[in-house]
Write a protein that holds these residues in place. Structure first.
Motif, PDB file in Angstrom:
ATOM      1  N   ASN A  14      59.087 -66.480 -12.292  1.00 22.98           N
ATOM      2  CA  ASN A  14      58.224 -65.886 -13.564  1.00 22.98           C
ATOM      3  C   ASN A  14      57.710 -64.594 -12.818  1.00 22.98           C
ATOM      4  OD1 ASN A  14      56.921 -65.782 -15.799  1.00 22.98           O
ATOM      5  ND2 ASN A  14      54.973 -66.761 -15.147  1.00 22.98           N
ATOM      6  N   LEU A  15      58.951 -63.818 -12.462  1.00 21.50           N
ATOM      7  CA  LEU A  15      58.531 -62.206 -11.761  1.00 21.50           C
ATOM      8  C   LEU A  15      59.656 -61.859 -12.195  1.00 21.50           C
ATOM      9  CD1 LEU A  15      60.185 -61.775  -9.261  1.00 21.50           C
ATOM     10  CD2 LEU A  15      58.764 -63.392  -8.387  1.00 21.50           C
ATOM     11  N   LEU A  57      57.004 -55.245  -7.934  1.00 22.47           N
ATOM     12  CA  LEU A  57      57.173 -56.643  -8.556  1.00 22.47           C
ATOM     13  C   LEU A  57      55.909 -56.848  -9.596  1.00 22.47           C
ATOM     14  CD1 LEU A  57      57.490 -57.149  -4.989  1.00 22.47           C
ATOM     15  CD2 LEU A  57      58.625 -59.228  -6.143  1.00 22.47           C
ATOM     16  N   ALA A  58      56.331 -57.505 -10.644  1.00 25.33           N
ATOM     17  CA  ALA A  58      55.224 -57.779 -11.650  1.00 25.33           C
ATOM     18  C   ALA A  58      55.467 -59.339 -11.826  1.00 25.33           C
ATOM     19  CB  ALA A  58      55.290 -56.977 -12.795  1.00 25.33           C
ATOM     20  N   LEU A  59      54.367 -60.029 -11.646  1.00 26.18           N
ATOM     21  CA  LEU A  59      54.349 -61.356 -11.742  1.00 26.18           C
ATOM     22  C   LEU A  59      53.035 -62.243 -12.197  1.00 26.18           C
ATOM     23  CD1 LEU A  59      52.657 -62.791  -8.895  1.00 26.18           C
ATOM     24  CD2 LEU A  59      54.619 -61.404  -7.779  1.00 26.18           C
ATOM     25  N   PHE A  92      51.520 -51.605 -14.347  1.00 31.19           N
ATOM     26  CA  PHE A  92      50.286 -51.602 -14.904  1.00 31.19           C
ATOM     27  C   PHE A  92      49.956 -53.171 -15.290  1.00 31.19           C
ATOM     28  CE2 PHE A  92      52.672 -50.179 -18.273  1.00 31.19           C
ATOM     29  CZ  PHE A  92      52.073 -50.953 -19.357  1.00 31.19           C
ATOM     30  N   LYS A  93      48.641 -53.527 -15.623  1.00 32.47           N
ATOM     31  CA  LYS A  93      48.409 -54.981 -16.011  1.00 32.47           C
ATOM     32  C   LYS A  93      47.344 -55.030 -16.779  1.00 32.47           C
ATOM     33  CE  LYS A  93      45.564 -56.023 -11.782  1.00 32.47           C
ATOM     34  NZ  LYS A  93      45.598 -57.366 -10.749  1.00 32.47           N
ATOM     35  N   SER A  94      47.086 -56.009 -17.448  1.00 31.00           N
ATOM     36  CA  SER A  94      46.067 -56.259 -18.211  1.00 31.00           C
ATOM     37  C   SER A  94      45.316 -57.735 -17.726  1.00 31.00           C
ATOM     38  CB  SER A  94      46.338 -56.626 -19.658  1.00 31.00           C
ATOM     39  OG  SER A  94      47.139 -57.824 -19.818  1.00 31.00           O
ATOM     40  N   ALA A  95      44.434 -58.389 -18.414  1.00 30.97           N
ATOM     41  CA  ALA A  95      43.851 -59.412 -17.902  1.00 30.97           C
ATOM     42  C   ALA A  95      44.623 -60.606 -17.854  1.00 30.97           C
ATOM     43  CB  ALA A  95      42.612 -60.011 -18.785  1.00 30.97           C
ATOM     44  N   THR A  96      45.661 -60.422 -18.712  1.00 32.20           N
ATOM     45  CA  THR A  96      46.721 -61.686 -18.765  1.00 32.20           C
ATOM     46  C   THR A  96      48.066 -61.351 -18.500  1.00 32.20           C
ATOM     47  OG1 THR A  96      47.090 -60.866 -21.339  1.00 32.20           O
ATOM     48  CG2 THR A  96      45.277 -62.621 -20.848  1.00 32.20           C
ATOM     49  N   ASP A  97      48.436 -60.114 -18.441  1.00 31.89           N
ATOM     50  CA  ASP A  97      50.042 -59.567 -18.183  1.00 31.89           C
ATOM     51  C   ASP A  97      50.106 -58.720 -17.059  1.00 31.89           C
ATOM     52  OD1 ASP A  97      51.549 -60.934 -20.713  1.00 31.89           O
ATOM     53  OD2 ASP A  97      49.562 -60.456 -21.194  1.00 31.89           O
ATOM     54  N   ALA A  98      51.047 -59.044 -16.373  1.00 30.92           N
ATOM     55  CA  ALA A  98      51.560 -57.659 -15.452  1.00 30.92           C
ATOM     56  C   ALA A  98      52.668 -57.152 -15.996  1.00 30.92           C
ATOM     57  CB  ALA A  98      51.985 -58.398 -13.934  1.00 30.92           C
ATOM     58  N   GLU A 122      47.239 -68.255  -8.037  1.00 31.30           N
ATOM     59  CA  GLU A 122      46.105 -67.953  -8.332  1.00 31.30           C
ATOM     60  C   GLU A 122      45.627 -67.781  -9.838  1.00 31.30           C
ATOM     61  OE1 GLU A 122      45.125 -64.048  -6.299  1.00 31.30           O
ATOM     62  OE2 GLU A 122      46.550 -65.106  -4.599  1.00 31.30           O
ATOM     63  N   LYS A 123      46.760 -68.174 -10.431  1.00 29.88           N
ATOM     64  CA  LYS A 123      46.679 -68.225 -12.101  1.00 29.88           C
ATOM     65  C   LYS A 123      46.018 -66.837 -12.645  1.00 29.88           C
ATOM     66  CE  LYS A 123      48.158 -72.590 -11.999  1.00 29.88           C
ATOM     67  NZ  LYS A 123      49.224 -72.693 -12.351  1.00 29.88           N
ATOM     68  N   ARG A 124      46.925 -65.508 -12.186  1.00 31.34           N
ATOM     69  CA  ARG A 124      46.657 -64.269 -12.742  1.00 31.34           C
ATOM     70  C   ARG A 124      47.715 -63.518 -12.501  1.00 31.34           C
ATOM     71  NH1 ARG A 124      45.103 -60.639  -8.671  1.00 31.34           N
ATOM     72  NH2 ARG A 124      44.905 -61.339  -6.507  1.00 31.34           N
ATOM     73  N   PRO A 125      47.681 -62.475 -13.317  1.00 29.99           N
ATOM     74  CA  PRO A 125      48.874 -61.540 -13.129  1.00 29.99           C
ATOM     75  C   PRO A 125      48.647 -60.690 -11.815  1.00 29.99           C
ATOM     76  CG  PRO A 125      47.086 -60.666 -14.820  1.00 29.99           C
ATOM     77  CD  PRO A 125      46.674 -61.966 -14.390  1.00 29.99           C
ATOM     78  N   LYS A 126      49.813 -60.307 -11.271  1.00 29.22           N
ATOM     79  CA  LYS A 126      49.527 -59.329 -10.003  1.00 29.22           C
ATOM     80  C   LYS A 126      50.625 -58.376  -9.940  1.00 29.22           C
ATOM     81  CE  LYS A 126      48.646 -61.395  -6.008  1.00 29.22           C
ATOM     82  NZ  LYS A 126      48.527 -62.405  -4.773  1.00 29.22           N
ATOM     83  N   LEU A 127      50.312 -57.362  -9.305  1.00 27.34           N
ATOM     84  CA  LEU A 127      51.369 -56.484  -9.151  1.00 27.34           C
ATOM     85  C   LEU A 127      51.569 -56.094  -7.597  1.00 27.34           C
ATOM     86  CD1 LEU A 127      50.206 -53.768 -11.511  1.00 27.34           C
ATOM     87  CD2 LEU A 127      52.316 -55.087 -11.726  1.00 27.34           C
ATOM     88  N   LEU A 128      52.668 -56.286  -6.898  1.00 26.61           N
ATOM     89  CA  LEU A 128      53.039 -56.247  -5.508  1.00 26.61           C
ATOM     90  C   LEU A 128      53.867 -55.050  -5.164  1.00 26.61           C
ATOM     91  CD1 LEU A 128      53.443 -60.127  -4.785  1.00 26.61           C
ATOM     92  CD2 LEU A 128      51.422 -58.743  -4.465  1.00 26.61           C
ATOM     93  N   THR A 129      53.932 -54.668  -4.106  1.00 27.06           N
ATOM     94  CA  THR A 129      55.039 -53.518  -3.474  1.00 27.06           C
ATOM     95  C   THR A 129      55.295 -53.724  -2.041  1.00 27.06           C
ATOM     96  OG1 THR A 129      55.780 -51.494  -3.854  1.00 27.06           O
ATOM     97  CG2 THR A 129      53.321 -51.852  -2.945  1.00 27.06           C
TER      98      THR A 129
END
Length: 232
Positions: free
Chosen positions: A42-43, A107-109, A7-13, A114-121
């Motif tokens: 940073n992931l 993945l969480a990074l 999950f993520k917030s505006a600042t963190d993954a 893009e200077k934002r938190p992202k969740l990838l799979t």
């Protein structure tokens, strides 16, 4: 098999998992972290499926891309995943065609570009809950859990808990699920580890502990104890 909460917030993954590694009969072989941290990029990432998948992926990426920037590391991930899939096939040809020989990477990074938190799979085969995701392609998502549980019932829209509480709540619910290869095999145990990734780097915490020992089976009737301290 690995339980994953993302999950993520505006600042963190965020990415959370347990630490119980199972034998095929459902007994616990040992305990070890399942989320791997790549501070240089940073992931963090975790894998579901073949128990050595993360190890093979790390060996491949560390050899050629250990100091690469985040984007280059992600570009190399499909080849690393293919290498891990070939390793599974050579070690367990008798399991070809079953879910036991497939791999799912989470993945969480914090995205450098893009200077934002992202969740990838990324997966080695199409998944029922991601039917439109082709194998070996990275896809962004807004937050998924596997094995699936009703997150909206656990964490309603007006819920105001912490990320640590969210992770421990979902992991506890996932203990009631069973493995795809055994209707009586429960897969969540040991400790629940939560990793957060922001523009400032990586942070981790142990958020819950369960009582089972090596050689035992994960028992969902035994509830975990919430923990709020830094993970080793």
């Amino acid at each position: 098999m690995t339980a994953v909460v993302s999950f993520k917030s505006a600042t963190d993954a965020y990415l959370a998992s347990d630490t119980a590694h199972l034998n095929i009969d459902g007994t616990i072989s040992h305990f070890a972290p399942k989320v791997f941290a790549m501070a240089q990029q940073n992931l963090v990432f975790a894998t579901q499926g073949f128990s050595r998948a993360s190890e093979v992926i790390l060996q491949y990426l560390e050899f050629d891309h250990g100091t690469a920037r985040q984007a280059r590391w992600l570009e190399a991930l499909p080849a690393a995943l293919l290498r891990a899939r070939e390793c599974i096939r050579s070690h367990h040809p008798e399991r070809e065609g079953s879910v036991l020989n497939e791999i799912h990477v989470w993945l969480a990074l914090f995205c450098e570009r893009e200077k934002r938190p992202k969740l990838l799979t990324m997966t080695t085969s199409r998944m029922d809950y991601l039917p439109d995701l082709p194998p070996y392609q990275l896809a962004e998502h807004e937050g998924l859990v596997a094995p699936a549980v009703d997150v909206s019932a656990l964490l309603p829209a007006d819920w105001r808990g912490t990320p640590e509480e969210a992770a421990s709540t979902v992991l506890e619910a996932q203990r009631r699920g069973t493995a795809p290869w055994g209707a009586h095999v429960h897969i969540v145990g040991g400790e629940g580890h939560l990793w957060g990734v922001s523009e400032h780097g990586l942070e981790s915490a142990i958020v819950i502990k369960w009582p089972e020992k090596a050689g035992q089976r994960c028992d969902p009737s035994l509830q975990g104890r919430p923990q709020m301290r830094a993970a080793a």
